[in-house]
Scaffold this motif. Structure first.
Motif, PDB file in Angstrom:
ATOM      1  N   SER A 658       0.853  -1.195   0.000  1.00 20.83           N
ATOM      2  CA  SER A 658       0.000   0.000   0.000  1.00 20.83           C
ATOM      3  C   SER A 658       0.887   1.243   0.000  1.00 20.83           C
ATOM      4  O   SER A 658       1.984   1.246   0.564  1.00 20.83           O
ATOM      5  N   SER A 659       0.403   2.318  -0.630  1.00 19.92           N
ATOM      6  CA  SER A 659       1.212   3.539  -0.741  1.00 19.92           C
ATOM      7  C   SER A 659       1.515   4.096   0.646  1.00 19.92           C
ATOM      8  O   SER A 659       2.583   4.655   0.884  1.00 19.92           O
ATOM      9  N   GLU A 660       0.592   3.875   1.574  1.00 19.79           N
ATOM     10  CA  GLU A 660       0.800   4.356   2.947  1.00 19.79           C
ATOM     11  C   GLU A 660       2.033   3.692   3.579  1.00 19.79           C
ATOM     12  O   GLU A 660       2.881   4.350   4.189  1.00 19.79           O
ATOM     13  N   MET A 661       2.142   2.365   3.383  1.00 20.73           N
ATOM     14  CA  MET A 661       3.301   1.650   3.926  1.00 20.73           C
ATOM     15  C   MET A 661       4.596   2.156   3.283  1.00 20.73           C
ATOM     16  O   MET A 661       5.603   2.377   3.964  1.00 20.73           O
ATOM     17  N   THR A 662       4.553   2.342   1.956  1.00 22.34           N
ATOM     18  CA  THR A 662       5.744   2.817   1.237  1.00 22.34           C
ATOM     19  C   THR A 662       6.182   4.186   1.763  1.00 22.34           C
ATOM     20  O   THR A 662       7.366   4.416   2.032  1.00 22.34           O
ATOM     21  N   ILE A 663       5.212   5.084   1.948  1.00 20.48           N
ATOM     22  CA  ILE A 663       5.522   6.433   2.456  1.00 20.48           C
ATOM     23  C   ILE A 663       6.144   6.348   3.853  1.00 20.48           C
ATOM     24  O   ILE A 663       7.157   6.982   4.144  1.00 20.48           O
ATOM     25  N   ASN A 664       5.540   5.532   4.718  1.00 20.16           N
ATOM     26  CA  ASN A 664       6.059   5.378   6.090  1.00 20.16           C
ATOM     27  C   ASN A 664       7.503   4.871   6.099  1.00 20.16           C
ATOM     28  O   ASN A 664       8.347   5.370   6.839  1.00 20.16           O
ATOM     29  N   GLN A 667       9.937   7.552   4.743  1.00 21.86           N
ATOM     30  CA  GLN A 667      10.109   8.628   5.728  1.00 21.86           C
ATOM     31  C   GLN A 667      11.107   8.192   6.799  1.00 21.86           C
ATOM     32  O   GLN A 667      12.016   8.914   7.173  1.00 21.86           O
TER      33      GLN A 667
END
Length: 692
Positions: A658-664, A667
Motif C-alpha cells: 500500500s502507498s501508505e506503507m511505502t511512504i512510512n 520517511q
C-alpha cells in the motif's frame, strides 16, 4: 485456455482467491467466465467472472480431484471429470447449481471436449475414448440428476493406447473427433464413433504427444522435444512444424536477436516438451507451455512464416530463496541494474531478474529476446534433466516417489550477495559453496564446505570493518570465511546440536537453529584474523526457523514453530517482545523478513499465508495468499514499493505494498539517514560494535 473473443490466455499458477492447486481450466465461449478444477481436500469446480476476478459458482461433487473441465458451446452446462478414484463424470447446470446428468467412468481420464452443436461431448484417457450424449429436452426439465448416456469409441487395433488429449471438430468437420495418443498418433473418429483414419506424428521420442487444439483450418499437436506439428483437419495432411523454443541450457543473455542461436539450435540440443497449447482465433496466435515452465506465443497466421510474439522463462521447480541486489553508492560500480533480484531453485539454476525495463542500461547485461524480466540464468552444472518438471511426463502419470528421490540431492538452497554487489555466494543441497563474480558472472570459487545442505549464507555488514561470509548447514556447523582474503577459513563454530536455520551479523554474530538455541557471539581480532566467542546462549521451548535483524542492529526477530515472533535485544541477549506472526491457527512460521527501514516485518507461515506486521506493536497490517505451496523466501524491494515472495510451487510473486506503507518506510529511511549524518559529525569507533 484462451478467451476466443479477446485472446486473453489463462494458465494455472495459482489463484489469488483460495489455497488449492488448480488442475484444469477453460473459458466460456463468450469469454465472460472461467471454470477451474482443483485437487486436495474437498476439491471444487469453480466458476469465475473474468472481468470482476470473483467466484460466481462452486460445485463440490468430486472427492479426490478434478482431471478436466469444459463449458458447453451454449455456456449453459459445465462438464467435469474426476480423478481416477472419483470414477465420475458430471454435467452441471451451473447457474441453477444442479447436476443434471452424471455417470461413472472407471478409466483414467485426461481430457474432455464438447461437440459444436452441444449434443455430445467426448472424454479421452488411458485406453479410453467415450462419447457422452446430452438430451437437452430432458436435462432442462428435470431438477434431479439423470443418468448420462455414454458409448465407447470403436478403437479397433488402437485400443491399448493412452489417449492424451481430444478435440471435437469445427465447421465442415463438426461431425469428427480428433485425438492424439501418447505414442504419437493423430486419430480421427467419424460421426459413428468409428476410428476412421490416423497418421503418425513422427517424433523420435518414446512419450511423444501431449496436447491438441483444433479449429476450422488447422490441427495443432504438441509433442516432446519442443515440437509442435500442424495438420489439415479436412484430410489429416501434414502442413508444417513450428519453430522450437530455446534449447535446454541456453544462455539467454546472449540471445539478443531472432537470428541468434534460438532458431538455428545445436546438433545435439535437447528441448523441453510441449505440454499444453491453446489457439487464439482473434489474433491467430498459438500459446504453448513447455515442461521447463516456459511459455511461448507463436503467430501462426501464415504457417509458412511462423513468428514469435512473446516468450517467458521461469523456474521449473521449488524456488528456495530470493535476494535483492544491494543499492550500490556508485552506479558505475554496480554489476546489475537497480531493482534487480536473484532467485535459486531445485532446478539447479540461479536466476537474475529485473522487472523495470528502464533500469537495464549501463550494465553488462542487455535485454534479451526470450524474456522481458529474466536477465540471466546461471546453470550450476550440465545436467539439463533437472530443468524439466517431470510431473507432466507419461501422460501425467509420473510416479511421485521418483520425482522426490531425484529432488533430494539436487538444487541450490540459498544465495547471498556481498554488500558491495560484486560477489554472489550460493549453497546447494549437498553442501557445496560456490562464489560467483557478478561483473563477469563467472564462478570464481567452489568448495565442498559442508556434509549436508547449506541452509543459510550471510555476509557481514560493511560498517563493521570486516569482510566475512558465514555459511551454516544441516550438518550443525557454521564456517566463517574471510571474503577479503580469497574466502580463507577463519573459524568453524560447532555449538549447535541440530540444523542451523539462520545466521546473521549485526553488532554481534547471531545464529539460531532446530535445537531451539540462540547463540550471540562477539568478534576479537587476533594475529591470524578474527575469532568469535560466545557471549550469550538462550534456549526456548520451540524450534526457531528463521531470523532477521532490524536495520538499527538493536533487535533480532525470530520466527518460531509456535507461530510467534520473538524479538531479542542483541547487546543483552534478553527477549524484548513476543507476538503472533500469523493470523491463522495452524502451522509454523517458516520465514521472517524486516523491511529496509525496520518499521515492518513480513512472515510466511506453513499454511501458505503471508502477513506483514508493525515491528514494534505486533499489529497485523496486511495478509496475502496465492501460493499453492509454502513460501520459502521473501524480500522487500529496496524502493519499499514491493514484497517479493518465492515458493515451493516454482512461482515468484511480486506484491504491491500500500502507498501508505511505502511512504512510512521511506520517511523512516530518510530520518535514519539524517541521524546517521549527525552521528558522523561526532563518530564513535566504527568497528567497536563487532569487536571487543
Amino acid at each position: 485456455a484462451c478467451d476466443p473473443r479477446t485472446g486473453l490466455v489463462a494458465y494455472p499458477c495459482h489463484f489469488l482467491c483460495f489455497r488449492k492447486t488448480i488442475t484444469a481450466l477453460a473459458f466460456s465461449p463468450d469469454g465472460k467466465y472461467l471454470v477451474t478444477g482443483e485437487s486436495g481436500h474437498m476439491p471444487a469446480v469453480r466458476v469465475w467472472d473474468v472481468a470482476e476476478r470473483t467466484q460466481v459458482a462452486e460445485l463440490q461433487e468430486h472427492k479426490y480431484g478434478v482431471a478436466c473441465v469444459a463449458f458447453s458451446p451454449s455456456s449453459k452446462y459445465i462438464v467435469s471429470v474426476g480423478y481416477q478414484h472419483d470414477m465420475i463424470v458430471n454435467v452441471w447446470s451451473w447457474k441453477k447449481n444442479i447436476v443434471v446428468a452424471a455417470n461413472k467412468v472407471s478409466s483414467k481420464v485426461t481430457a474432455v471436449s464438447f461437440s459444436e452443436d452441444c449434443s455430445y461431448f467426448v472424454t479421452a484417457g488411458n485406453r479410453h475414448i467415450k462419447f457422452w450424449y446430452l438430451d437437452d429436452s430432458k436435462t432442462s426439465k428435470v431438477n434431479a440428476t439423470v443418468p448420462l448416456l455414454g458409448r465407447s469409441g470403436l478403437l479397433g487395433e488402437l485400443r491399448n493406447n493412452f489417449f492424451a488429449d481430444v478435440a471435437c471438430g469445427r465447421g465442415k468437420k463438426a461431425d469428427s473427433t480428433f485425438c492424439i495418443t501418447s505414442s504419437g498418433l493423430l486419430c480421427e473418429f467419424n460421426e459413428k464413433r468409428l476410428l476412421d483414419k490416423w497418421v503418425e506424428l513422427r517424433v523420435s521420442f518414446t512419450t511423444v504427444a501431449n496436447c491438441i487444439s483444433v479449429n476450422h483450418d488447422y490441427i495443432f499437436c504438441g509433442c516432446a522435444d519442443g515440437t509442435v506439428r500442424i495438420f489439415n483437419p479436412l484430410n489429416l495432411h501434414f502442413v508444417t512444424t513450428l519453430p522450437k523454443p530455446h534449447f535446454l541450457g541456453t544462455d539467454i543473455a546472449v540471445v539478443l536477436s531472432l537470428h541468434s542461436r534460438l532458431f538455428s539450435g545445436m546438433a545435439d540440443a535437447k528441448y523441453p516438451d510441449t505440454i499444453a497449447l491453446t489457439f487464439d482465433p482473434t489474433n491467430q496466435w498459438l500459446s504453448c507451455v513447455y515442461n521447463d515452465h516456459s511459455l511461448y506465443v507463436w503467430d501462426v497466421k501464415d504457417p509458412k512464416k511462423v513468428g514469435k510474439v512473446y516468450s517467458a522463462l521461469y523456474h521449473s521447480s521449488c524456488v528456495w530463496n530470493v535476494e535483492m541486489y544491494p543499492e550500490v553508492k556508485d552506479n558505475n560500480q554496480s554489476c546489475l541494474p537497480p531493482g534487480s533480484f536473484i532467485t535459486c531453485s531445485s532446478d539447479n539454476t540461479i536466476r537474475l531478474w529485473n522487472t523495470e525495463s528502464s533500469n537495464i542500461h549501463g550494465t553488462a547485461l542487455h535485454r534479451n529476446i526470450l524474456s522481458n524480466d529474466l536477465m540471466k540464468i546461471i546453470y550450476v552444472d550440465d545436467n539439463t534433466q533437472v530443468l524439466l518438471d517431470t510431473d507432466y511426463n507419461s501422460g501425467g502419470s509420473a510416479d511421485k516417489a521418483d520425482t522426490q528421490v531425484m529432488d533430494t540431492k539436487v538444487g541450490i538452497r540459498t544465495v547471498c550477495v556481498s554488500p558491495s554487489g560484486e560477489h554472489l555466494a550460493s549453497g546447494d543441497r549437498i553442501g557445496t559453496l560456490r562464489i560467483y563474480e557478478l561483473q563477469s558472472l563467472q564462478e570464481m570459487l567452489k568448495v565442498e564446505a559442508h556434509d549436508s545442505e547449506i541452509l543459510c549464507l550471510e555476509y557481514s555488514k560493511p560498517d563493521t570493518g570486516l569482510k566475512l561470509l558465514a555459511s551454516a548447514s544441516r550438518d550443525r556447523l557454521i564456517h566463517v570465511l574471510d571474503a577479503g582474503k580469497d574466502y580463507s577459513l577463519q573459524q568453524t563454530l560447532d555449538e549447535h546440536s541440530s540444523s542451523i536455520t539462520a545466521v546473521k551479523f549485526a553488532v554481534r554474530m547471531i545464529s539460531c537453529g532446530a535445537d531451539k538455541s540462540i547463540y550471540f557471539r562477539t568478534a576479537q581480532k587476533t594475529g591470524e584474523g578474527v575469532q568469535f566467542t560466545r557471549t550469550h546462549h538462550i534456549v526456548r521451548k520451540t524450534t526457531l526457523y528463521d531470523m532477521d535483524v532490524d536495520p538499527s542492529w538493536k533487535y533480532a526477530a525470530i520466527g518460531c514453530q509456535d507461530r510467534n515472533i520473538r524479538v531479542f535485544n542483541i547487546s543483552s541477549g534478553k527477549q524484548k517482545k513476543l507476538y503472533k506472526g500469523s493470523q491463522g491457527e495452524d502451522g509454523t512460521l517458516i520465514k521472517v523478513q524486516t523491511d529496509p527501514s525496520g518499521l515492518y516485518i513480513a512472515t510466511s507461515c506453513s499454511d501458505k499465508n503471508l502477513s506483514i506486521f508493525d515491528f514494534y506493536s505486533g499489529e497485523c497490517v496486511a495478509t496475502m495468499y496465492g501460493h499453492s505451496e509454502i513460501v520459502t523466501g521473501m524480500k522487500f524491494s529496496n524502493d519499499c514499493k514491493h514484497l517479493i515472495s518465492v515458493s515451493g510451487d516454482s512461482c515468484i510473486f511480486i506484491w504491491r505494498l500500500s502507498s501508505e506503507m511505502t511512504i512510512n518506510m521511506r520517511q523512516r529511511l530518510s530520518d535514519m539517514k539524517q541521524r546517521g549524518k549527525q552521528a558522523e559529525k561526532s563518530p564513535p569507533h566504527k568497528t567497536a560494535g563487532l569487536m571487543r
